[in-house]
Design a protein around this motif. Structure first.
Motif, PDB file in Angstrom:
ATOM      1  N   GLU A  70     123.814  59.993   3.352  1.00 44.97           N
ATOM      2  CA  GLU A  70     123.481  59.619   1.859  1.00 44.97           C
ATOM      3  C   GLU A  70     122.309  60.252   0.651  1.00 44.97           C
ATOM      4  O   GLU A  70     121.675  59.771   1.238  1.00 44.97           O
ATOM      5  CB  GLU A  70     123.581  58.272   2.412  1.00 44.97           C
ATOM      6  N   PRO A  71     123.585  60.727  -0.118  1.00 47.92           N
ATOM      7  CA  PRO A  71     122.050  61.561  -0.664  1.00 47.92           C
ATOM      8  C   PRO A  71     121.313  60.355  -1.017  1.00 47.92           C
ATOM      9  O   PRO A  71     119.628  60.759  -1.209  1.00 47.92           O
ATOM     10  CB  PRO A  71     122.741  62.190  -1.560  1.00 47.92           C
ATOM     11  N   CYS A  72     121.412  59.041  -2.067  1.00 42.74           N
ATOM     12  CA  CYS A  72     120.882  58.765  -2.160  1.00 42.74           C
ATOM     13  C   CYS A  72     120.997  57.127  -1.726  1.00 42.74           C
ATOM     14  O   CYS A  72     120.347  56.187  -0.594  1.00 42.74           O
ATOM     15  CB  CYS A  72     120.392  58.336  -3.457  1.00 42.74           C
ATOM     16  N   GLY A  73     121.996  56.590  -2.601  1.00 40.28           N
ATOM     17  CA  GLY A  73     122.702  54.973  -2.078  1.00 40.28           C
ATOM     18  C   GLY A  73     121.914  54.565  -2.835  1.00 40.28           C
ATOM     19  O   GLY A  73     120.963  54.865  -3.310  1.00 40.28           O
ATOM     20  N   LEU A  74     122.878  53.646  -3.763  1.00 43.02           N
ATOM     21  CA  LEU A  74     123.507  52.505  -5.216  1.00 43.02           C
ATOM     22  C   LEU A  74     122.885  51.426  -4.874  1.00 43.02           C
ATOM     23  O   LEU A  74     122.159  50.093  -4.813  1.00 43.02           O
ATOM     24  CB  LEU A  74     123.004  52.755  -6.619  1.00 43.02           C
ATOM     25  N   HIS A 130     124.228  65.353  -6.947  1.00 40.52           N
ATOM     26  CA  HIS A 130     124.398  63.872  -5.742  1.00 40.52           C
ATOM     27  C   HIS A 130     125.182  64.315  -5.082  1.00 40.52           C
ATOM     28  O   HIS A 130     124.802  63.183  -4.251  1.00 40.52           O
ATOM     29  CB  HIS A 130     125.398  63.328  -6.946  1.00 40.52           C
ATOM     30  N   ASN A 131     125.854  65.086  -4.565  1.00 37.18           N
ATOM     31  CA  ASN A 131     126.216  65.164  -3.061  1.00 37.18           C
ATOM     32  C   ASN A 131     126.784  66.456  -2.886  1.00 37.18           C
ATOM     33  O   ASN A 131     128.175  67.265  -3.486  1.00 37.18           O
ATOM     34  CB  ASN A 131     127.281  63.822  -3.344  1.00 37.18           C
ATOM     35  N   GLN A 170     131.666  59.505   4.765  1.00 37.07           N
ATOM     36  CA  GLN A 170     130.540  58.753   4.862  1.00 37.07           C
ATOM     37  C   GLN A 170     129.737  57.629   5.160  1.00 37.07           C
ATOM     38  O   GLN A 170     128.926  58.382   4.754  1.00 37.07           O
ATOM     39  CB  GLN A 170     130.465  59.502   3.295  1.00 37.07           C
ATOM     40  N   LYS A 171     130.761  57.402   4.615  1.00 33.93           N
ATOM     41  CA  LYS A 171     129.770  56.307   4.685  1.00 33.93           C
ATOM     42  C   LYS A 171     129.682  55.157   6.290  1.00 33.93           C
ATOM     43  O   LYS A 171     128.928  54.314   5.682  1.00 33.93           O
ATOM     44  CB  LYS A 171     130.611  55.056   3.684  1.00 33.93           C
ATOM     45  N   GLY A 212     128.503  56.844  -7.867  1.00 33.82           N
ATOM     46  CA  GLY A 212     126.752  55.823  -8.608  1.00 33.82           C
ATOM     47  C   GLY A 212     126.742  57.441  -9.330  1.00 33.82           C
ATOM     48  O   GLY A 212     125.684  57.322 -10.018  1.00 33.82           O
ATOM     49  N   LEU A 213     127.587  58.650  -9.332  1.00 36.27           N
ATOM     50  CA  LEU A 213     127.333  59.649 -10.626  1.00 36.27           C
ATOM     51  C   LEU A 213     126.854  58.579 -11.493  1.00 36.27           C
ATOM     52  O   LEU A 213     126.201  58.661 -12.834  1.00 36.27           O
ATOM     53  CB  LEU A 213     127.671  60.714 -10.537  1.00 36.27           C
ATOM     54  N   VAL A 224     124.011  57.082 -12.430  1.00 38.50           N
ATOM     55  CA  VAL A 224     122.587  57.467 -12.637  1.00 38.50           C
ATOM     56  C   VAL A 224     122.538  57.974 -14.150  1.00 38.50           C
ATOM     57  O   VAL A 224     121.947  57.339 -15.175  1.00 38.50           O
ATOM     58  CB  VAL A 224     122.765  58.462 -11.768  1.00 38.50           C
ATOM     59  N   VAL A 228     119.234  63.480  -5.192  1.00 33.87           N
ATOM     60  CA  VAL A 228     118.609  62.472  -5.343  1.00 33.87           C
ATOM     61  C   VAL A 228     117.756  61.718  -4.014  1.00 33.87           C
ATOM     62  O   VAL A 228     117.746  60.257  -3.996  1.00 33.87           O
ATOM     63  CB  VAL A 228     119.692  61.992  -5.682  1.00 33.87           C
ATOM     64  N   ASN A 261     116.705  58.080  -5.952  1.00 34.84           N
ATOM     65  CA  ASN A 261     117.608  57.093  -8.015  1.00 34.84           C
ATOM     66  C   ASN A 261     117.009  55.832  -8.265  1.00 34.84           C
ATOM     67  O   ASN A 261     116.261  55.299  -7.200  1.00 34.84           O
ATOM     68  CB  ASN A 261     119.271  57.601  -8.075  1.00 34.84           C
ATOM     69  N   ARG A 300     133.088  52.909  -1.307  1.00 38.04           N
ATOM     70  CA  ARG A 300     134.365  53.709  -1.153  1.00 38.04           C
ATOM     71  C   ARG A 300     134.389  54.074   0.245  1.00 38.04           C
ATOM     72  O   ARG A 300     133.177  53.998   1.272  1.00 38.04           O
ATOM     73  CB  ARG A 300     133.918  55.567  -1.757  1.00 38.04           C
TER      74      ARG A 300
HETATM   75  C1  GLC Z   1     126.772  60.393  -5.258  1.00 36.40           C
HETATM   76  C2  GLC Z   1     125.743  59.833  -3.624  1.00 36.40           C
HETATM   77  C3  GLC Z   1     125.450  58.771  -3.774  1.00 36.40           C
HETATM   78  C4  GLC Z   1     124.297  58.873  -4.805  1.00 36.40           C
HETATM   79  C5  GLC Z   1     125.069  59.163  -6.051  1.00 36.40           C
HETATM   80  C6  GLC Z   1     123.947  58.498  -7.129  1.00 36.40           C
HETATM   81  O1  GLC Z   1     128.168  59.728  -5.845  1.00 36.40           O
HETATM   82  O2  GLC Z   1     127.061  60.119  -2.584  1.00 36.40           O
HETATM   83  O3  GLC Z   1     124.601  58.790  -2.311  1.00 36.40           O
HETATM   84  O4  GLC Z   1     123.578  57.692  -4.802  1.00 36.40           O
HETATM   85  O5  GLC Z   1     125.571  60.253  -6.025  1.00 36.40           O
HETATM   86  O6  GLC Z   1     122.947  59.938  -7.126  1.00 36.40           O
END
Ligand code: GLC
Ligand code: ADP
Length: 478
Positions: free
Chosen positions: A380-384, A164-165, A307-308, A19-20, A23, A215, A248, A303
Motif C-alpha cells: 500500500e503506497p499510502c492508502g487514504l 502513487h503505485n 493489492q488490497k 486515491g490519485l 490527492v 506517498v 498523503n 478496489r
Molecule cells: C495509489 C495507491 C494508494 C495511494 C494513492 C494516492 O492508488 O494504491 O496507496 O494512497 O495512490 O497516493
C-alpha cells in the motif's frame, strides 16, 4: 514561492477512480494556501465533458504530432478556489466510458503529455516546476529535457515525479519511441527509456525527474527491494538520494463527520458515541444487516484487487462468517474476490452485505457507521481509506506496509496508546488473530475502545504537515 503545474490523469472534483484523484483534488489547494501558484492539467474525459463543459473557459487550440499526423488539441480551464485546472480536449482519445484500460493507452497518454508540453508555449505560461504524477505523465521530464533543451524557457523548468503505485508502469512497445513520443531511438539503445525491451513511462519518469517522491516514507524504502520494487528497484536505487517519501493527507473539509452531507447524523469528538451509534443503525438498515447496536460492524471500501489483501479474507471465509461481527463491503474488482463476497452474503444474509459498485456517498456512510475498518493490503503506497476511517473514529485494522505502517499505530493495552490494530506478515492466521484481538477489545474493554477512537479522531490526517515537506522539496529545486 513557486509556480507549480501538476500534471495527472485524474483528479477531484472532476473525475476519480482511486486515491490519485483525492490527492490531485486536495494537495494543490493546500500548497496554494501556503502561497504557491498551483495549476493542474488533466485530460477532458467524457464524464467531465458531460458534467462540467458549460463551466469551462476556452484557452487555446493547436496541434501535436502523433503517429506522423498533426492531431488537434483544445485547452479549456476552470478555477476551483485558488487552483486553476486546465483540460486537454480530444474527443477520440478521452471521451470514452472509462479512463484507462484501452489498447491505445500508450498513444493516448503520449498525446496528453505532448499536449501539456506545447500548452506552456501556447499560453506563454512558464511554471518553475512541473510536478508529474504516475506513469501517465512520466515521459514529460524526458521529452522536455531531450527535445526542448535549447529553449531556455523549457530548460529552466524543474521536474518532480510522484509514484502513487509502482505496479502500474505504462510499459509499451519500442515503436512508440519515434511515432508517438518523437524521441530518438538511441534513448532506447542506451537504456534511458528502455525497460523489458520496450518504452517505460514509469522508468523514464524516475530517471529524468529532478526529484522523485512517493506517498509514504515506508513505501519509499520498500520499493528499493525486489519484494516491492516491481522490477524497478535497480533504477530506483540509482536515484535513491533524490527519492523522498511524503505521506498523503486528506481534505479534512470534505471528510468531516460533523458536516458531511452524505451522513444521516453528524458528530464530532464530543458527540461521537451518540452520532456514530445513529449512523451505524442507519447503515445497518440501509444495507439489510440486522439492526443491532451491540454487534461489531466491520467495514471495507476498496478496489477489490490482490493489492488490497482480500485473499487473506477469502482464506478465512468460514472463520469470518462465524465471528461475532457484521461485514459491510463496498467495492468492485477481480471476479474471484467479488464472487466470494457474493457467496458470503448469500450464505449469511443479515450479517454480511456486499455492495458491488462504486458509490461515493455510501463510502462515507461506511466510514462513519462502522466500528472497525479492514485493510489487510499486500502492499500500500499510502492508502487514504485508513485516513478517512481515523477521521471518522473508525479503527483501522491494517497490515504493516507502506503508508498503513506510517499512519496506523497499533493498540497498546498497557499504556492505552494507538489508533487501530495491525499485523506484520502477509498471513491469514496473523490477520485473523489480530481481528480476534480487536473483537476482544471491542466486547470486553469498551473503555479502551473509546480511548482508541479518541486517539483516531485526534490524529492529524490533513495535508498541513506534508504540504510543508513538499514545500521544502520545491525549495531544494528553486
Ligand atoms: C495509489 C495507491 C494508494 C495511494 C494513492 C494516492 O492508488 O494504491 O496507496 O494512497 O495512490 O497516493
Ligand atoms: P487506491 O488509490 O489504491 O485505490 P486509496 O486508499 O489511496 O487506494 O484510495 C481509494 C479511494 O477511493 C478512497 O477515497 C476510497 O474511499 C475510494 N473508494 C475505493 N473504492 C470505492 C468504492 N467502491 N466506492 C466509493 N469509493 C471508493
Amino acid at each position: 514561492m513557486a509556480s507549480i503545474l501538476m500534471a495527472a490523469a485524474e483528479g477531484l472534483p472532476f473525475v476519480k477512480t482511486g486515491g490519485l484523484a483525492d490527492v490531485i483534488g486536495s494537495l494543490p489547494a493546500a500548497l496554494a494556501e501556503m502561497g504557491h501558484e498551483v495549476k493542474v492539467v488533466l485530460p477532458l474525459y467524457k464524464k467531465i465533458a458531460e458534467k462540467n463543459f458549460q463551466d469551462l473557459t476556452y484557452c487555446a487550440s493547436y496541434t501535436v504530432n502523433i503517429n506522423y499526423r498533426e492531431v488537434p488539441v483544445t485547452i479549456y480551464s476552470q478555477t476551483v478556489g485558488k487552483v486553476a485546472y486546465f483540460f486537454v480536449q480530444h474527443q477520440g482519445y478521452f471521451e470514452r466510458d472509462a479512463l484507462y484500460g484501452y489498447l491505445d493507452d500508450g498513444e493516448r497518454f503520449a498525446y496528453f503529455q505532448k499536449a501539456v508540453i506545447e500548452m506552456l508555449n501556447q499560453l506563454n505560461y512558464w511554471p518553475n516546476i512541473i510536478h508529474c504524477h504516475d506513469w501517465q505523465t512520466g515521459m514529460i521530464p524526458c521529452m522536455v529535457k531531450e527535445t526542448h533543451s535549447s529553449d531556455s524557457r523549457y530548460a529552466n523548468i524543474k521536474f518532480v515525479y510522484t509514484i502513487h503505485n509502482l505496479l502500474f508502469q505504462g510499459n509499451f512497445g519500442p515503436e512508440m519511441t519515434d511515432s508517438c513520443l518523437g524521441l530518438p531511438y538511441y534513448l532506447l539503445d542506451n537504456g534511458n527509456i528502455r525497460f523489458d525491451g520496450g518504452v517505460s513511462f514509469m522508468k523514464s519518469g524516475i530517471l529524468y525527474a529532478d526529484k522523485i517522491t512517493t506517498v509514504s516514507p515506508t513505501y519509499s524504502q520498500e520499493i528499493l527491494t525486489p519484494q516491492y520494487g516491481e522490477h524497478m528497484e535497480a533504477v530506483l536505487n540509482m536515484r535513491r538520494y533524490d527519492l523522498w517519501g511524503i505521506v498523503n493527507g486528506i481534505d479534512t473539509a470534505v471528510w468531516n463527520p460533523n458536516t458531511d452531507p452524505a451522513l444521516p447524523y453528524h458528530y464530532n469528538k464530543i458527540t461521537m458515541s451518540k452520532g456514530k451509534a445513529q449512523d451505524k443503525a442507519a447503515l445497518q438498515k440501509e444495507l439489510g444487516l440486522e439492526v443491532n447496536p451491540h454487534v461489531m460492524l466491520v467495514g471495507v471500501v476498496s478496489r477489490l484487487t490482490y493489492q488490497k489483501g482480500f485473499y487473506l479474507m477469502l482464506e478465512k471465509f468460514q472463520e469470518l462468517a462465524n465471528a461475532p461481527i457484521q461485514l459491510a463491503i463496498l467495492g468492485t474488482g477481480e471476479d474471484a474476490i467479488q464472487n466470494a463476497f457474493r457467496d458470503m452474503e448469500n450464505q449469511h444474509k443479515g450479517k454480511v452485505c456486499f455492495y458491488r459498485g462504486y458509490n461515493e456517498d455510501l463510502a462515507h456512510r461506511i466510514y462513519a457507521g462502522s466500528d472497525l475498518f479492514l485493510m489487510p493490503s499486500l502492499f500500500e503506497p499510502c492508502g487514504l481509506s485508513q485516513l478517512c476511517s481515523l477521521r471518522y473514529g473508525t479503527l483501522p485494522l491494517v497490515r504493516e506496509t507502506g503508508g498503513l505502517k506510517d499512519t496506523v499505530t497499533p493498540y497498546n493495552e498497557f499504556d492505552k496508546t494507538g489508533n487501530g490494530f495491525s499485523f506484520s506478515n502477509y498471513n491469514a492466521d496473523e490477520m485473523m488473530n489480530t481481528l480476534n484481538n480487536a473483537i476482544n477489545v471491542y466486547y470486553n474493554r469498551p473503555e479502551d475502545w473509546k480511548i482508541l477512537q479518541m486517539n483516531a479522531m485526534n490524529k492529524d490526517v490533513s495535508w498541513q504537515n506534508s504540504a510543508e515537506v513538499y514545500n521544502r522539496l520545491y525549495d531544494t529545486l528553486m
